[in-house]
Write an enzyme that holds these catalytic residues in place. Structure first.
Site, mmCIF file in Angstrom:
data_model
loop_
_atom_site.group_PDB
_atom_site.id
_atom_site.type_symbol
_atom_site.label_atom_id
_atom_site.label_comp_id
_atom_site.label_asym_id
_atom_site.label_seq_id
_atom_site.Cartn_x
_atom_site.Cartn_y
_atom_site.Cartn_z
ATOM 1 N N ASP A 239 -20.830 -28.779 50.761
ATOM 2 C CA ASP A 239 -21.610 -29.628 49.749
ATOM 3 C C ASP A 239 -22.560 -30.313 50.237
ATOM 4 O O ASP A 239 -23.399 -30.059 51.336
ATOM 5 C CB ASP A 239 -20.642 -30.468 49.171
ATOM 6 C CG ASP A 239 -20.819 -30.811 47.535
ATOM 7 O OD1 ASP A 239 -21.956 -31.027 47.105
ATOM 8 O OD2 ASP A 239 -20.030 -30.337 46.760
ATOM 9 N N HIS B 283 -22.601 -35.971 45.160
ATOM 10 C CA HIS B 283 -21.572 -34.674 44.847
ATOM 11 C C HIS B 283 -20.592 -34.471 46.072
ATOM 12 O O HIS B 283 -19.370 -34.625 45.874
ATOM 13 C CB HIS B 283 -22.263 -33.648 44.483
ATOM 14 C CG HIS B 283 -21.492 -32.594 43.704
ATOM 15 N ND1 HIS B 283 -20.853 -31.515 44.510
ATOM 16 C CD2 HIS B 283 -21.147 -32.750 42.463
ATOM 17 C CE1 HIS B 283 -20.147 -30.956 43.520
ATOM 18 N NE2 HIS B 283 -20.496 -31.455 42.395
ATOM 19 N N SER C 189 -16.489 -29.220 39.065
ATOM 20 C CA SER C 189 -16.594 -29.468 40.425
ATOM 21 C C SER C 189 -15.397 -30.238 40.695
ATOM 22 O O SER C 189 -15.329 -30.321 41.983
ATOM 23 C CB SER C 189 -18.023 -30.320 40.502
ATOM 24 O OG SER C 189 -18.836 -29.318 40.947
#
Length: 1136
Positions: free
Chosen positions: A471, A522, A737
């Site tokens: 990520d 994120h 996600s």
């Protein structure tokens, strides 16, 4: 003598050998599939911000532009044949400098074929009574090419199609041979069993590519003449799409962040060993640049393809053809009228023609774009990166840059005509699949019963497992991820950068990214949801409101982002190699076997070159890895909104269901409902996606706060209705996600379950240590999770708190939820928690044409539940743009006294999916047979996994061979060969291996492997030792041989000492252990340990009898024959 191709086209007696336009449309998604009007690129009434014409796209549902009639198609094919025979003239003089070396000339592939003359072709075979493997093998043998030069496009029972790398001369000879064979057939016999033709340029461009470029609003920013214009480009973005407030924020447009790219896949065999992908890529781009400089319609350019002269040596070394003449849809060379300057198909293809006119052929020549191209090798392909103009406030610079879509399309055309190119597609940006929101899903995934976490009660929380996240960065100071002290040893790539002394983060690959996460980033959110465990001091742990679903696991991280520019793609091999890590450190600690990726690209379910790389890596290099991917948040776009790589065959795609209680807003319907934003299937080749769903709507996640150490949650319970996260170190977040790492955590718990011996392929007892520990394959973990998944019983809800969508009802096996919501307690036996019998098959090899049968007797004396059976396998990579993407088609069905039951809710076999599930309710005492049928493979064999749960006892297993045994292709065994055996002589299902452990008595051991002869004698095949010194102590020895059909065998080991000896031996067949003997005091002087078996008519192992111990074997001539001597026979009355 080969016929000229023109005769092939017009001679009706051999026309059945041509691949037709209709044929191609059934097997590949290409530019020809676009049935929309794209030709109005030049409307003088509308001017763009750059001063050149703006495209006007009229969507008219009629077949025009990109769907040529059959006569036009034949001209395209003819163009392709001629171009394939001319393309290898490479030693031209570059118009941008001095003479350029030819990377492809005079280079051979394996010393047999000139790589500079190889071109791609499409070959389809519909020979009856053949599998895809046999059809492909026949093509390989007739063309005399390596197996790696044949790539499967489509494989069905009726027909198999391949992309074949070969020379035009060999293909013409092959076509002539087919024509001769067909001409000799009687009139009533069907013709056209084999069809072929060149893989022309337009077939290399996936369907929707052109439309995607033209409709991309972000491709060409508005005209920028001042800083004021630049500020006007700032966008307003919704902060929380799923909240009650329509809040927005201004996002600054950064010109330097603008980036588009094309991904180019090369034809197999086109890269010589002496050079690399980058060199070939540079050669291709230089060739495109040279063609871009040639004006179209010149005498030399058109005559190049018109010439009937096949002697290329007569052509000038400095010869280059224009892009227009090279591209089949704009070429003028094949017009019937030589003087005509119109394109081959006139104005029907003005999209391509206009792109060239306003791109490469314009006065600016797209110079700014061509000068700024960047080439990036990645996983056997290369990416062509397009950059913004350096002087974006000057109109001339903008017109010649990649911001001009005509220039981008011209580049696409130029790359596609190169014969070393197999496909060229737009590389879509990677999109993170999360939005604001929150939840704690542990009990939902483990039991589906409120607050019940039975796996945690058994200390199954991911302990001993390393899970991974790729990520945009990680804040390792958050209390859910922190350690008591930082370690620089965790940083680095591959086998470097691991520190297993750390509590949580044991690996951080920062060599691609920048070792940071942005505020509220994120990567930190996803990592905490998967593996977070609260610890305020980095030592002592406690339950936290944001604990992950596998809080006992440790974390490996790959940083994909640098300087907040958005995450970029490091390449499949680069990514997986860093996180997987076979064994690290003196203790042999493994890297990650579950990897989560909560991001994707939008290709609307099409099979891409990215999927090819992921599928190949998982099947061939990382078979025990599970790659968990978020489905995407584009579900409101409707069917086929699934993102790539969630759309790949071997990845595990996860959609998003809703949550419960304080983790849901008032009006939201709860755990049995699907969030409407969750991306849907099917894929373009009609595979079911997503595979499974998990709670992802409103999940509590860990927060990155740069500059703060120890950010954590508070003391109050979070509640989404009151927008209370309970602390600065956590927040609510929403999207697939979040569902993806939740599922990955469940997978980590399952891996711990198998490694701690709760279950193995021989027994599943549900208690720690009751079975034998083993390494489960990724396909087995997938099969077990999907076998236990429960279909959602609610519907699709428009969130937040909106209506349940009546036009989108949920059904088992649909393209909204796949197999349903993950449920661990319904997936495996857990002592004291459920009553369930289970049988697993882990990565078992099956040969094309064979059937494996497992017979069960239903026994409901101690349980009462459905019988559930799930088959999963990692399929070989297919071809980009395929319409039938399954290469090795395995079929699952169950036979009962009342008939046959088929998988996935169907009434017949499933040839579309790589996971098949059957659920049924047989009667107590009924016998059922579970059949795994290797009906049609394009390769020699495949490995599969199977999960069976219900109430039953195992009655037996068997393998049924085909009536006609097929030949074996050498190239296909390389990935299955177990040791030093000659791969050219032995297929995997005949491979026999002896593993001998000498303990402290190696010098006293002698052994033989013997086969019976037809005359009643025997023959010693392998044995040892032949000398008197024996073996070394405390050593292991490996010996291999190949079994023959219809033969009896005997393995014997003898103690030649006068005392007891110790040690063991293992016998393996096809890589599977068939016997393991420990010998001790009973094995005294003269004692012989004997294992007997035989092979059937296909060379497959069948056990004759259990191991026996005999005093000794009476031998003729010498007492040591068969126990280490060189003689090869003894009295036939005593043979096995």
């Amino acid at each position: 003598m080969n016929l000229p191709f023109a005769m092939y086209v017009h001679n009706n007696t051999v026309s059945t050998t041509h691949v037709t336009r209709d044929h191609i449309s059934k097997i590949m998604h290409t530019a020809f599939d676009d049935d929309i009007t794209l030709q109005l690129l030049h409307d003088d009434r509308v001017k763009t911000r750059y001063g050149h014409d703006r495209q006007i796209l009229e969507i008219r549902r009629k077949e025009i532009i990109l769907t040529p009639d059959e006569d036009s198609w034949q001209k395209i094919i003819q163009h392709g044949w001629i171009w394939s025979k001319r393309h290898h003239i490479r030693k031209q003089t570059s118009r941008r400098g001095g003479r350029r070396r030819n990377l492809r000339s005079d280079v051979t592939d394996g010393g047999s074929k000139d790589a500079s003359k190889i071109s791609p072709f499409v070959v389809c075979s519909a020979n009856e009574d053949q599998s895809g493997f046999q059809r492909g093998q026949e093509i390989v043998e007739k063309l005399g090419i390596p197996k790696k030069h044949v790539q499967t496009v489509s494989n069905t029972m009726e027909e198999s199609c391949f992309i074949v790398s070969s020379t035009p001369a060999a293909m013409e000879s092959f076509q002539s041979e087919i024509a001769r064979e067909e001409s000799a057939l009687p009139e009533d016999k069907p013709k056209g069993k084999v069809k072929l033709g060149p893989l022309v340029d337009a077939l290399k461009v996936p369907g929707g590519t052109v439309m995607g470029i033209l409709e991309d609003e972000d491709w060409s920013p508005p005209k920028i003449e001042s800083e004021a214009d630049l500020k006007k480009l700032n966008k307003r973005k919704r902060v929380n799409e799923f909240s009650y407030d329509n809040t927005t924020e201004v996002v600054e447009f950064n010109v330097q962040k603008w980036s588009k790219s094309f991904m180019v896949e090369l034809v197999p065999g086109s890269v010589p060993d002496e050079v690399g992908i980058e060199d070939v890529g540079i050669d291709i781009l230089e060739y495109v640049k040279d063609m871009a400089q040639i004006p179209p319609g010149t005498a030399s350019s058109t005559s190049y393809l018109r010439s009937n002269n096949t002697d290329n040596s007569t052509l000038s070394a400095g010869y280059v053809i224009s892009t227009r003449e090279a591209f089949s849809l704009t070429a003028t060379a094949l017009n019937d009228d030589e003087s005509s300057s119109n394109a081959m198909f006139s104005d029907r293809h003005s999209v391509w023609s206009t792109a060239l006119s306003k791109g490469f052929e314009a006065p600016h020549g797209c110079q700014a774009m061509l000068d700024s191209l960047e080439l990036r090798p990645i996983d056997g392909r290369f990416e062509v990166v397009l950059h913004p103009p350096s002087q974006f406030m000057k109109q001339a610079a903008v017109e010649s840059s990649a911001w001009n879509k005509h220039c981008a399309l011209s580049l696409l055309i130029g790359i596609s005509v190169h014969p070393s190119v197999q496909s060229v597609e737009v590389s879509q940006p990677i999109v993170l699949a999360s939005i604001e929101g929150k939840t704690n899903p542990q009990w939902i995934t483990q039991s589906g019963q409120y607050n019940q976490r039975p796996f945690f009660s058994m200390n199954l929380d991911g302990n001993g497992q390393v899970v991974a996240v790729a990520d945009g960065g990680l804040d390792i100071d958050n209390c859910y991820l922190r350690d008591s002290s930082s370690s620089d040893l965790i940083y680095g790539r591959d086998v470097n950068g691991w520190d297993f002394s750390q509590r949580k983060v044991v690996h951080y690959d920062d060599t691609f990214g920048d070792r940071t996460d942005e505020s509220m980033g994120h990567g930190t959110l996803v990592s905490g949801i998967l593996a977070g465990r609260k610890s305020t001091d980095g030592i002592n742990e406690e339950a936290g409101y944001a604990d992950g679903t596998a809080p006992g696991s440790r974390l490996a991280f790959f940083d994909m982002e640098e300087a907040n520019y958005g995450i970029a793609d490091p390449g499949v091999e680069r990514l997986l190699k860093s996180l997987y890590n076979p064994a690290v450190g003196a203790g042999g600690n493994k890297g990650a076997r579950v990897i989560n990726a909560s991001w994707g690209r939008s290709y609307y379910g099409q099979y891409t070159s990215f999927c090819r790389q992921y599928d190949a890596a998982l099947r061939n290099e990382y078979p025990d890895l599970l790659l968990v991917i978020s489905a995407g948040n584009t579900g409101r776009e409707g069917a086929s909104s699934i993102q790539d790589p969630a759309s790949c065959k071997n990845s595990f795609a996860v959609g998003s269901s809703l949550s419960y209680g304080t983790d849901s807003l008032n009006g939201e319907m709860g755990v049995e409902y699907l969030a409407d934003y969750s991306s849907r299937g099917p894929t373009q080749d009609n595979r079911m996606k997503p595979d499974i769903v998990a709670p992802g709507h409103f999940v509590m996640g860990t927060v990155a706060i740069p500059g703060m150490v120890g950010e954590c949650d508070g003391d109050s319970e979070p509640d989404v209705d009151y927008d209370n996260a309970g602390g600065s170190g956590v927040k609510y977040t929403t999207g697939t996600s979040m569902a993806s790492p939740i599922l990955a955590g469940a997978a980590a718990i399952l891996r711990q379950y198998f490694e701690e011996a709760y279950c193995d392929p021989s027994i599943c007892c549900g208690s720690k240590g009751c079975a034998t520990s083993f390494n489960p394959s990724g396909s087995l973990i997938k099969a077990v999770l999907m076998n236990g998944a429960q279909p959602l019983t609610g519907g699709v809800q428009y969130v937040p708190s909106g209506d349940v969508l009546s036009d989108q009802p949920l059904q088992p096996y649909d393209n909204n939820q796949g197999m349903g919501r993950v449920n661990l307690i319904n997936s495996v036996p857990l002592a004291g928690e459920n009553n369930m019998h289970m049988k697993v098959v882990n990565s078992k090899f099956i040969v094309n044409g064979y059937k494996d049968v497992i017979t069960l007797l239903i026994d409901k004396s101690d349980c009462d539940r459905q019988l559930s059976v799930t088959l999963a396998w990692y399929d070989p990579p297919a071809t980009s743009g395929c319409k039938n993407c399954i290469v090795n088609d395995l079929d699952l069905f169950v036979k009962t006294s009342s008939g046959v039951v088929y998988p996935n809710g169907r009434n017949s076999k499933d040839s579309s999916n790589t996971v098949e599930r059957i659920r049924m309710s047989p009667s107590d005492g009924e016998e059922v047979r579970i059949v795994v049928d290797a009906k049609n493979f394009a390769t020699y064999g495949e490995k599969y996994s199977l999960a069976i749960t219900g109430c039953f006892s195992l009655k037996g297993t068997s393998t049924n061979a085909p009536i006609v045994q097929q030949e074996f292709l050498v190239d296909d065994i390389s990935e299955y060969s177990a040791s030093s055996i000659e791969r050219s002589l032995c297929p995997p299902d005949r491979h026999f291996q002896v593993i001998l452990n000498t303990s402290n008595d190696g010098e006293q051991l002698k052994w033989n492997f013997i086969k019976s002869l037809s005359d009643g004698g025997i023959e010693r095949i392998i044995g040892g030792p032949t000398g008197s010194s024996g073996y070394e102590n405390n050593s292991e020895y490996f010996f291999s041989t190949c079994l023959e059909p219809s033969t009896r065998y005997r393995f014997q080991l003898r103690n030649t000492s006068g005392e007891s000896i110790e040690g063991w031996y293992k016998l393996t067949y096809n890589g599977q252990e068939i016997f393991n003997s420990q010998w001790a005091s009973q094995n005294q002087m003269g004692r012989v340990s004997t294992f007997r078996f035989e092979t059937n008519q296909y060379g497959l192992y069948e056990q004759l009898a259990s191991t026996t111990f005999t005093a000794h074997v009476e031998l003729s001539e010498t007492a040591d024959i068969g126990i280490g001597g060189d003689e090869t026979s003894y009295d036939g009355s005593r043979h096995t």
